[in-house]
Scaffold this motif. Structure first.
Motif, PDB file in Angstrom:
ATOM      1  N   PHE A 256      29.034  38.377  47.477  1.00  0.00           N
ATOM      2  CA  PHE A 256      30.481  38.320  47.703  1.00  0.00           C
ATOM      3  C   PHE A 256      30.945  39.674  48.232  1.00  0.00           C
ATOM      4  O   PHE A 256      30.715  40.708  47.621  1.00  0.00           O
ATOM      5  N   PRO A 257      31.589  39.711  49.389  1.00  0.00           N
ATOM      6  CA  PRO A 257      31.973  40.992  49.983  1.00  0.00           C
ATOM      7  C   PRO A 257      33.118  41.657  49.236  1.00  0.00           C
ATOM      8  O   PRO A 257      33.957  40.982  48.646  1.00  0.00           O
ATOM      9  N   ASP A 258      33.123  42.979  49.260  1.00  0.00           N
ATOM     10  CA  ASP A 258      34.187  43.752  48.623  1.00  0.00           C
ATOM     11  C   ASP A 258      34.925  44.520  49.720  1.00  0.00           C
ATOM     12  O   ASP A 258      34.342  45.359  50.406  1.00  0.00           O
ATOM     13  N   ALA A 259      36.214  44.218  49.870  1.00  0.00           N
ATOM     14  CA  ALA A 259      37.001  44.857  50.926  1.00  0.00           C
ATOM     15  C   ALA A 259      37.583  46.197  50.503  1.00  0.00           C
ATOM     16  O   ALA A 259      38.437  46.748  51.196  1.00  0.00           O
ATOM     17  N   GLY A 260      37.132  46.699  49.359  1.00  0.00           N
ATOM     18  CA  GLY A 260      37.580  48.020  48.961  1.00  0.00           C
ATOM     19  C   GLY A 260      38.366  48.054  47.672  1.00  0.00           C
ATOM     20  O   GLY A 260      39.500  48.541  47.642  1.00  0.00           O
ATOM     21  N   GLY A 261      37.766  47.531  46.582  1.00  0.00           N
ATOM     22  CA  GLY A 261      38.450  47.573  45.298  1.00  0.00           C
ATOM     23  C   GLY A 261      39.776  46.857  45.355  1.00  0.00           C
ATOM     24  O   GLY A 261      39.866  45.705  45.775  1.00  0.00           O
ATOM     25  N   TRP A 262      40.844  47.568  44.994  1.00  0.00           N
ATOM     26  CA  TRP A 262      42.194  47.002  44.997  1.00  0.00           C
ATOM     27  C   TRP A 262      42.949  47.305  46.284  1.00  0.00           C
ATOM     28  O   TRP A 262      44.134  46.979  46.405  1.00  0.00           O
ATOM     29  N   ARG A 263      42.297  47.891  47.264  1.00  0.00           N
ATOM     30  CA  ARG A 263      42.999  48.287  48.496  1.00  0.00           C
ATOM     31  C   ARG A 263      43.343  47.095  49.387  1.00  0.00           C
ATOM     32  O   ARG A 263      44.272  47.167  50.193  1.00  0.00           O
ATOM     33  N   SER A 264      42.623  45.992  49.238  1.00  0.00           N
ATOM     34  CA  SER A 264      42.856  44.831  50.099  1.00  0.00           C
ATOM     35  C   SER A 264      42.949  43.532  49.300  1.00  0.00           C
ATOM     36  O   SER A 264      42.650  42.457  49.805  1.00  0.00           O
ATOM     37  N   GLY A 265      43.391  43.643  48.070  1.00  0.00           N
ATOM     38  CA  GLY A 265      43.509  42.472  47.218  1.00  0.00           C
ATOM     39  C   GLY A 265      42.997  42.767  45.826  1.00  0.00           C
ATOM     40  O   GLY A 265      42.844  43.929  45.433  1.00  0.00           O
ATOM     41  N   VAL A 266      42.729  41.723  45.069  1.00  0.00           N
ATOM     42  CA  VAL A 266      42.302  41.907  43.692  1.00  0.00           C
ATOM     43  C   VAL A 266      40.996  42.687  43.624  1.00  0.00           C
ATOM     44  O   VAL A 266      40.111  42.532  44.472  1.00  0.00           O
ATOM     45  N   GLY A 267      40.885  43.557  42.622  1.00  0.00           N
ATOM     46  CA  GLY A 267      39.651  44.295  42.418  1.00  0.00           C
ATOM     47  C   GLY A 267      38.568  43.390  41.861  1.00  0.00           C
ATOM     48  O   GLY A 267      38.750  42.751  40.821  1.00  0.00           O
ATOM     49  N   LEU A 268      37.441  43.304  42.563  1.00  0.00           N
ATOM     50  CA  LEU A 268      36.387  42.384  42.136  1.00  0.00           C
ATOM     51  C   LEU A 268      35.823  42.749  40.767  1.00  0.00           C
ATOM     52  O   LEU A 268      35.459  41.866  39.987  1.00  0.00           O
ATOM     53  N   GLY A 269      35.759  44.034  40.462  1.00  0.00           N
ATOM     54  CA  GLY A 269      35.239  44.444  39.160  1.00  0.00           C
ATOM     55  C   GLY A 269      36.113  43.928  38.026  1.00  0.00           C
ATOM     56  O   GLY A 269      35.600  43.432  37.015  1.00  0.00           O
ATOM     57  N   ASP A 270      37.412  44.029  38.192  1.00  0.00           N
ATOM     58  CA  ASP A 270      38.326  43.548  37.158  1.00  0.00           C
ATOM     59  C   ASP A 270      38.305  42.023  37.079  1.00  0.00           C
ATOM     60  O   ASP A 270      38.384  41.444  35.989  1.00  0.00           O
ATOM     61  N   LEU A 271      38.191  41.376  38.219  1.00  0.00           N
ATOM     62  CA  LEU A 271      38.103  39.920  38.213  1.00  0.00           C
ATOM     63  C   LEU A 271      36.822  39.458  37.523  1.00  0.00           C
ATOM     64  O   LEU A 271      36.847  38.515  36.719  1.00  0.00           O
ATOM     65  N   ARG A 272      35.709  40.124  37.825  1.00  0.00           N
ATOM     66  CA  ARG A 272      34.448  39.760  37.171  1.00  0.00           C
ATOM     67  C   ARG A 272      34.543  39.967  35.655  1.00  0.00           C
ATOM     68  O   ARG A 272      34.039  39.148  34.873  1.00  0.00           O
ATOM     69  N   ARG A 273      35.187  41.034  35.247  1.00  0.00           N
ATOM     70  CA  ARG A 273      35.366  41.278  33.809  1.00  0.00           C
ATOM     71  C   ARG A 273      36.131  40.123  33.164  1.00  0.00           C
ATOM     72  O   ARG A 273      35.750  39.641  32.085  1.00  0.00           O
ATOM     73  N   LEU A 274      37.197  39.696  33.822  1.00  0.00           N
ATOM     74  CA  LEU A 274      38.002  38.609  33.277  1.00  0.00           C
ATOM     75  C   LEU A 274      37.220  37.297  33.241  1.00  0.00           C
ATOM     76  O   LEU A 274      37.256  36.564  32.242  1.00  0.00           O
ATOM     77  N   VAL A 275      36.485  36.996  34.306  1.00  0.00           N
ATOM     78  CA  VAL A 275      35.721  35.749  34.370  1.00  0.00           C
ATOM     79  C   VAL A 275      34.574  35.761  33.363  1.00  0.00           C
ATOM     80  O   VAL A 275      34.284  34.742  32.716  1.00  0.00           O
ATOM     81  N   ASP A 276      33.923  36.908  33.203  1.00  0.00           N
ATOM     82  CA  ASP A 276      32.857  37.000  32.204  1.00  0.00           C
ATOM     83  C   ASP A 276      33.411  36.725  30.806  1.00  0.00           C
ATOM     84  O   ASP A 276      32.775  36.033  29.987  1.00  0.00           O
ATOM     85  N   TYR A 277      34.580  37.258  30.525  1.00  0.00           N
ATOM     86  CA  TYR A 277      35.215  37.017  29.228  1.00  0.00           C
ATOM     87  C   TYR A 277      35.565  35.536  29.086  1.00  0.00           C
ATOM     88  O   TYR A 277      35.397  34.948  28.005  1.00  0.00           O
ATOM     89  N   TRP A 278      36.017  34.943  30.171  1.00  0.00           N
ATOM     90  CA  TRP A 278      36.362  33.517  30.198  1.00  0.00           C
ATOM     91  C   TRP A 278      35.170  32.670  29.744  1.00  0.00           C
ATOM     92  O   TRP A 278      35.309  31.738  28.951  1.00  0.00           O
ATOM     93  N   LEU A 279      33.992  33.034  30.234  1.00  0.00           N
ATOM     94  CA  LEU A 279      32.790  32.244  29.957  1.00  0.00           C
ATOM     95  C   LEU A 279      32.134  32.575  28.621  1.00  0.00           C
ATOM     96  O   LEU A 279      31.468  31.726  28.030  1.00  0.00           O
ATOM     97  N   THR A 280      32.317  33.797  28.139  1.00  0.00           N
ATOM     98  CA  THR A 280      31.585  34.209  26.940  1.00  0.00           C
ATOM     99  C   THR A 280      32.429  34.262  25.670  1.00  0.00           C
ATOM    100  O   THR A 280      31.890  34.107  24.564  1.00  0.00           O
TER     101      THR A 280
END
Length: 375
Positions: free
Chosen positions: A29-53
């Protein structure tokens, strides 16, 4: 007709959502630069991981059901609302959320306000959470009429108080504008409607307008999409809980008053926890309401309710809680006074767009101080 309601998402629906979250393809999944071009993927992954675990919807559902939930049929529209009664010594209070919030925003205000003697009503906006879907997009003025209908049904002959932010401020403003005999006072923490023809005049007002214009260049893409093509957006999001989470999480990260590093990345976990964010997101995902939650934007365009008629003004007492919203700054008081009868103006030192979640104590204290002498 008003009837009790209990939140009860089916096991099949919850299993479907979990499977969709598990199946989301993060590979390469491409990263357009953290929060510079939309949602930060790291923070989204943290939230989704919590969702599943860790996230437990049934636990959150049980907590939500501790409140008294109801459905009401008002002029052809089904409205969901939370109602908690005080002793009736103070006027009823209508608390109005915005997008991408929910009735959950006001959880910390309900008990203190009922303790003060107010009956408290917290609806879900049309098309949001457990309210019914409108037949077509409706805007804040039509929504205001529905909310007044709800309050008339619940409190016939009684005047009431209104508090709102985001869309809640626009709906509240139209309530005060169109039903001044019913609305005893208006308290808002955002200004999204003003009289037609009210333009910046002073140096301070023009500086504010320039800042708003500059912010719009970077931050209003979602607004244009939801105001013009909500149906297309809804189709794209309807089968992707992770997509909905990303769309909503971005707003919490950008709009909240949270610490940011040198690159502008927000520490949204300083203001919100995963359970709160995911419960709010699930109120869009589980009842399949994301699609119609954005219709209010299109409805505003269709009904032209971004301005009051030229020469008109909100005549009921109005209080502004001015939080340092990083994306939607409230205009100077001098400009706001040309559209509202302002009797309270409080400049807050902290708190952003989601004031009821970020700084509930400050919002509550200001609301209490403003309405204490209003009957």
């Amino acid at each position: 007709m008003i009837r009790p309601f209990k939140i009860a998402i089916s096991d099949d629906r919850l299993s479907r959502i979990r499977q969709q979250v598990e199946d989301f393809d993060w590979q390469d999944f491409p990263d357009a630069g953290g929060w510079r071009s939309g949602v930060g993927l790291g923070d989204l992954r943290r939230l989704v991981d919590y969702w599943l675990t860790t996230f437990d919807w049934r636990s959150q559902e049980s907590k939500l059901n501790r409140r008294q939930h109801h459905l009401a049929d008002i002029d052809g529209q089904t409205l969901h609302f939370v109602k908690q009664s005080g002793d009736g010594s103070r006027p009823p209070v209508l608390l109005l959320h915005g997008w991408p919030g929910s009735f959950l925003e006001f959880e910390s205000l309900i008990d203190p306000l009922t303790g003060d003697g107010h009956d408290v009503i917290v609806p879900s906006l049309p098309g949001c959470a457990f309210s019914g879907r409108p037949d077509a997009p409706i805007g804040p003025r039509r929504t205001a009429a529905l909310m007044d209908g709800l309050m008339r049904e619940l409190f016939p002959g009684s005047r009431y108080l209104v508090q709102g932010g985001d869309w809640g401020s626009a709906i509240g403003a139209w309530l005060a504008h169109d039903y001044p005999d019913r609305v005893a006072a208006l308290h808002i923490n955002m200004m999204t409607a003003q009289a037609d023809g009210v333009d910046p005049e002073t140096t301070e007002e023009k500086a504010w307008a320039g800042r708003v214009s500059a912010l719009a260049e970077e931050e209003r893409g979602y607004f244009l999409e939801q105001s013009t093509r909500p149906q297309t957006l809804g189709i794209a999001m309807s089968d992707s809980p992770v997509g909905v989470a990303a769309w909503i999480l971005e707003k919490f990260g950008v709009w909240a008053d949270v610490p940011r590093d040198d690159a502008g990345r927000p520490d949204l976990w300083a203001a919100f926890d995963e359970d709160l964010l995911l419960t709010n997101i699930m109120l869009y995902v589980a009842p399949r309401s994301f699609v119609t939650s954005t219709w209010l934007y299109r409805g505003r365009v269709l009904e032209g309710s971004h301005v009051f008629p030229a020469g008109s003004r909100v005549s009921v007492p109005t209080g502004f809680a001015v939080f340092p919203d990083p994306v939607f700054p409230i205009p100077p008081r001098s400009l706001a006074e040309r559209s509202y009868r302002i009797e309270s103006w409080t400049q807050m030192e902290r708190g952003g767009h989601f004031a009821a979640l970020e700084q509930p104590d400050l919002l509550l204290a200001d609301l209490r101080a403003f309405v204490k002498n209003i009957r």
